[in-house]
Enzyme design. Structure first.
Site, mmCIF file in Angstrom:
data_model
loop_
_atom_site.group_PDB
_atom_site.id
_atom_site.type_symbol
_atom_site.label_atom_id
_atom_site.label_comp_id
_atom_site.label_asym_id
_atom_site.label_seq_id
_atom_site.Cartn_x
_atom_site.Cartn_y
_atom_site.Cartn_z
ATOM 1 N N LEU A 315 -0.405 7.514 -3.480
ATOM 2 C CA LEU A 315 0.928 6.962 -3.718
ATOM 3 C C LEU A 315 1.270 6.903 -5.200
ATOM 4 C CD1 LEU A 315 0.866 3.981 -1.183
ATOM 5 C CD2 LEU A 315 1.958 6.211 -0.883
ATOM 6 N N ASP A 434 1.549 -7.698 -17.683
ATOM 7 C CA ASP A 434 1.763 -6.255 -17.525
ATOM 8 C C ASP A 434 3.016 -6.012 -16.680
ATOM 9 O OD1 ASP A 434 1.201 -3.635 -18.108
ATOM 10 O OD2 ASP A 434 -0.269 -3.367 -16.511
#
Length: 626
Positions: A315, A434
Site C-alpha cells: 500500500l 511526525d
C-alpha cells in the site's frame, strides 16, 4: 516335562509383553497455558487435570485407529469432588470414553503398524478452544520426521461476539443453527488463523515408531530437541590400539594441539557468551511486550504472511517500513512491516505502547502486532482511501477529481480533533512529532485518522518542555527543533504546514518548481506581505476558487499555527473551536514563519532533559518520504 512346558509358557508370555511394550507410541502432553486444562484421549488415557507447566505421558498402542486427544477449558470442581465442564467436557467425567463437545481443537491420529506410516492432524471441530501444537519428536538414528501441524493463535481473543462460546469460539454454522454449511464459511475465519488445521489435503505423516508431543498454548517458534541415542562401546582390543596411537600423536603434536585447543576454546567461549547475550536480550524484549498495558492481539509471523499473501500487495512505504494490504477473516487489514532492526525497534515499541492505550475516532485503530525474532509488524484497520498525500498532490495513480472545499475542511477538522485528543485529553500529553499528509489516512467517506506513532513523545503534565533528539520529517519540523527543546506545540506547527498543503494542493518542498516557489511556507511569507494569498489556492479545483474568502480565512488559521515563537501558537483545542465557528482566530500574528533567530523560538520554561543538555542536537530520528 510339565516344568519345561511351564517354562516355555512363561518365556512366551515374557516375549509377548516385550513385543507389546515396544509396540507403543509415547505421547507427552504438556500444558504451557497460564490456566489449568483438562486433557482427555481415546481410545486410551481417559482424562486428567493438568495444571500450568505440568506434563502427562500416554502410551498409545501401535495399531490404534481414529485416536483423538483434546484439551478442555472452563472446567470447575466443587468441594464434594463433583465436576463439570463447559466445553469438550465428556459430560463432566474425567474418565472419558467419548469425544469432547464442540467447539473444540482436536488432535487426531492413527498409529501405523509394520511398514505403515502414522497419520495425524489438528482439526477445529465446529470451532476452537485451546491453542495447540502436535509435534513429532525426532530421534538420533531413528525415523526422520520433523514437521507437524500447529495452531498457535488464540482465536478466542479475535472471536466475534455472535460466535463466542464458554471457553471457545463457535463456527458460524453452529452459531446460526445451520447444520449444512459451505466450507468457505467455516474456513474463512478459522483456517486463516490456523493454516495447518486439517482440511481436505493437509494431514501429516511420520514413520511408525515416532513419538509425539501435544502442547497446549505453545510458545512462538517452538522446536522439539532430538532424543539422545547411546553409542555401543568399542571392543577392548580395538580400544587399546586406539589408545596407543593416540598417545604417540599427542606426544608429537602437543604444542600445536595445545594452541589449537586454546584457540577453539576462546572461539567457543566468545560465541557462547554472544549467544547468551542475544538470548538475554530476546528475553528482555519478550518481557517488555508482555508488560505492555492494554496490549492488542499478538499474531505470529506465519499468520501475517498468510493474511497478506506473502506481503504481495504493498500500500505504501515510509521511513521505517512498508505497509501491505491483508485479510484476517472477514476484516481487511493493513500490516506495517518495519525494515530497520535497530531504530525500527524503538519506533515499534513506542507505537505499540502509545496507540494500544488510546482510543479516538480520529486515530487509526491498532488491531494487533507481531514481535517474533527480528520480525516487527503492526496490524491496523484498513483505510480504503489510503493516505492524504495521494489526494492533494495529484499523484499519477489517482485519476479522481480534486477534493472539494467541504471535504478539505472536514479532513482538516478531523486532524485537529485527533491532535487535540493527544495533547489535552490523555493522561500524559502525547506529541505525535511526525504530522504530515502521508500519516493521515482516509476511509471511504474521507473521514481522516492520524496514524504512525513511531516517533511520538510522552510529556508529563507538570513539565512545560522536554529535550529530545530531533525527530520528524524535513519540511514539517518546527523551528524549536534546532534547540531540541520541544512541546506538543511542535505538532501545531506541522499542522499549519499540512493545512497549507491541503489548501494549495502542492508539496511543502517541491524542487520541480521555480527557485522562488520551492518552499511553500517561504512563499506564504511573500504572498501575505503583498496581500496575494489568493495565488496559493489550488488552481486545479474550481470549487476551491469559488470559496475564495473561506479559504483565505483557513490560511489565516494556518498562519497562527505557523508562529515561530511556540508560545504564540494556539492549542489544538482552540484550533478545533475556530474550525467549528465558536471562536475567532488570533489576528495579531507575526507574518514571519521561517526562523532566522534562535531567541524567537520561545523555549524558556521548566525543561526536563531526555538527553544531556550539553550535547549538541546532532542526532535525529528523521522519517523519510513515503
Amino acid at each position: 516335562m510339565v516344568r519345561t512346558n511351564s517354562s516355555l509358557h512363561l518365556l512366551s508370555l515374557h516375549l509377548l509383553l516385550l513385543v507389546t511394550a515396544n509396540e507403543a507410541t509415547t505421547f507427552t502432553i504438556i500444558n504451557r497455558c497460564s490456566f489449568t486444562v483438562w486433557p482427555a484421549a481415546v481410545p486410551v488415557g481417559g482424562g486428567m487435570e493438568l495444571d500450568p507447566g505440568k506434563e502427562w505421558t500416554l502410551d498409545m498402542p501401535t495399531g490404534t485407529t481414529a485416536g483423538r486427544l483434546w484439551g478442555r477449558t472452563g472446567c470447575s470442581f466443587h468441594g464434594k469432588g463433583g465436576q463439570s465442564c463447559q466445553t469438550g467436557d465428556c459430560g463432566g467425567v474425567l474418565a472419558c470414553t467419548d469425544n469432547g463437545q464442540p467447539p473444540i481443537s482436536l488432535a487426531e491420529f492413527t498409529i501405523g503398524q509394520g511398514q505403515t506410516d502414522d497419520f495425524f492432524d489438528i482439526s477445529l471441530v465446529n470451532g476452537f478452544n485451546v491453542p495447540m501444537d502436535f509435534l513429532p519428536v525426532p530421534t538420533q538414528g531413528g525415523p526422520l520426521c520433523i514437521k507437524g501441524p500447529r495452531c498457535e493463535a488464540n482465536i478466542t481473543t479475535r472471536c466475534p461476539t455472535e460466535l463466542q462460546a464458554p471457553g471457545g469460539c463457535n463456527n458460524a454454522c453452529i452459531a446460526n443453527g445451520t447444520s449444512n454449511c459451505e466450507p468457505t464459511t467455516y474456513s474463512g475465519f478459522f483456517q486463516q488463523m490456523c493454516p495447518d488445521a486439517y482440511n481436505s489435503y493437509n494431514g501429516f505423516t511420520c514413520p511408525t515408531g515416532t513419538n509425539y508431543q501435544v502442547i497446549f498454548c505453545p510458545p512462538l517458534n517452538l522446536t522439539v530437541s532430538p532424543a539422545p541415542a547411546s553409542s555401543p562401546p568399542a571392543p577392548m582390543g580395538q580400544a587399546s590400539r586406539r589408545s596407543s596411537i593416540l598417545r604417540s600423536h599427542v606426544a608429537v603434536l602437543a604444542p600445536v594441539g595445545g594452541f589449537l585447543f586454546l584457540t577453539i576454546l576462546f572461539v567457543i567461549t566468545f560465541f557462547t557468551c554472544k549467544q547468551r547475550t542475544q538470548q538475554q536480550r530476546d528475553m528482555e524484549e519478550e518481557e517488555e511486550f508482555q508488560e505492555l498495558q492494554g496490549t492488542p492481539v499478538r499474531f505470529t509471523f506465519q499468520q501475517l504472511k498468510v493474511a497478506t499473501r506473502q506481503f504481495t500487495d504493498k500500500l505504501g512505504e515510509g521511513g521505517f517500513g512498508s505497509v501491505f494490504k491483508g485479510q484476517m477473516g472477514d476484516e481487511r487489514i493493513a500490516v506495517k512491516r518495519l525494515d530497520r532492526a535497530g531504530q525500527g525497534k524503538m519506533q515499534f515499541l513506542a507505537e505499540v505502547q502509545t496507540i494500544s492505550s488510546i482510543h479516538h475516532i480520529n486515530l487509526v485503530r491498532l488491531i494487533g502486532f507481531c514481535a517474533e525474532k527480528s520480525h516487527r509488524l503492526l496490524v491496523y484497520e484498513y483505510m480504503p482511501k489510503r493516505s492524504l498525500d495521494r489526494w492533494i498532490y495529484r499523484r499519477h495513480d489517482n485519476n479522481d477529481s480534486p477534493l472539494d472545499w467541504s471535504t478539505r475542511c472536514k479532513i482538516i477538522t478531523h486532524i485537529a480533533k485527533g491532535l487535540s485528543y493527544l495533547h489535552e485529553e490523555c493522561t500524559k500529553r502525547i506529541a505525535h512529532l511526525d504530522v504530515k499528509p502521508q500519516n493521515i489516512l482516509l476511509d471511504d467517506n474521507f473521514n481522516a485518522k492520524l496514524s504512525d506513532f513511531g516517533l511520538c513523545k510522552l510529556i508529563d503534565r507538570d513539565t512545560s518542555q522536554v529535550v529530545t533528539r530531533m525527530r520528524g520529517t524535513p519540511g514539517y519540523l518546527a523551528p524549536e527543533w534546532l534547540t531540541s527543546q520541544i512541546t506538543e506545540k511542535a505538532d501545531v506547527y506541522s499542522f499549519g504546514v499540512v493545512v497549507m498543503e491541503v489548501i494549495s494542493g502542492r508539496k511543502n518542498i517541491d524542487t520541480s518548481r521555480s527557485e522562488e516557489s520551492i518552499h511553500l511556507i517561504t512563499l506564504l511569507e511573500e504572498k501575505v506581505k503583498y496581500d496575494n494569498l489568493v495565488d496559493l489556492i489550488d488552481k486545479n479545483s474550481n470549487d476551491m476558487q469559488a470559496h475564495e474568502q473561506d479559504v483565505i480565512q483557513m490560511m489565516k488559521l494556518a498562519m497562527w499555527c505557523l508562529q515561530i515563537d511556540c508560545k504564540r501558537r494556539p492549542k489544538m483545542s482552540e484550533v478545533v473551536k475556530v474550525l467549528e465557528g465558536t471562536m475567532n482566530a488570533e489576528s495579531n500574528i507575526d507574518h514571519n514563519f521561517v526562523a532566522t533567530n534562535q531567541a524567537t523560538f520561545g523555549t524558556a520554561g521548566n525543561v526536563t532533559s531526555s538527553v544531556p543538555s550539553s550535547v549538541p542536537p546532532v542526532a535525529s530520528d528523521v522519517s523519510g518520504p513515503r
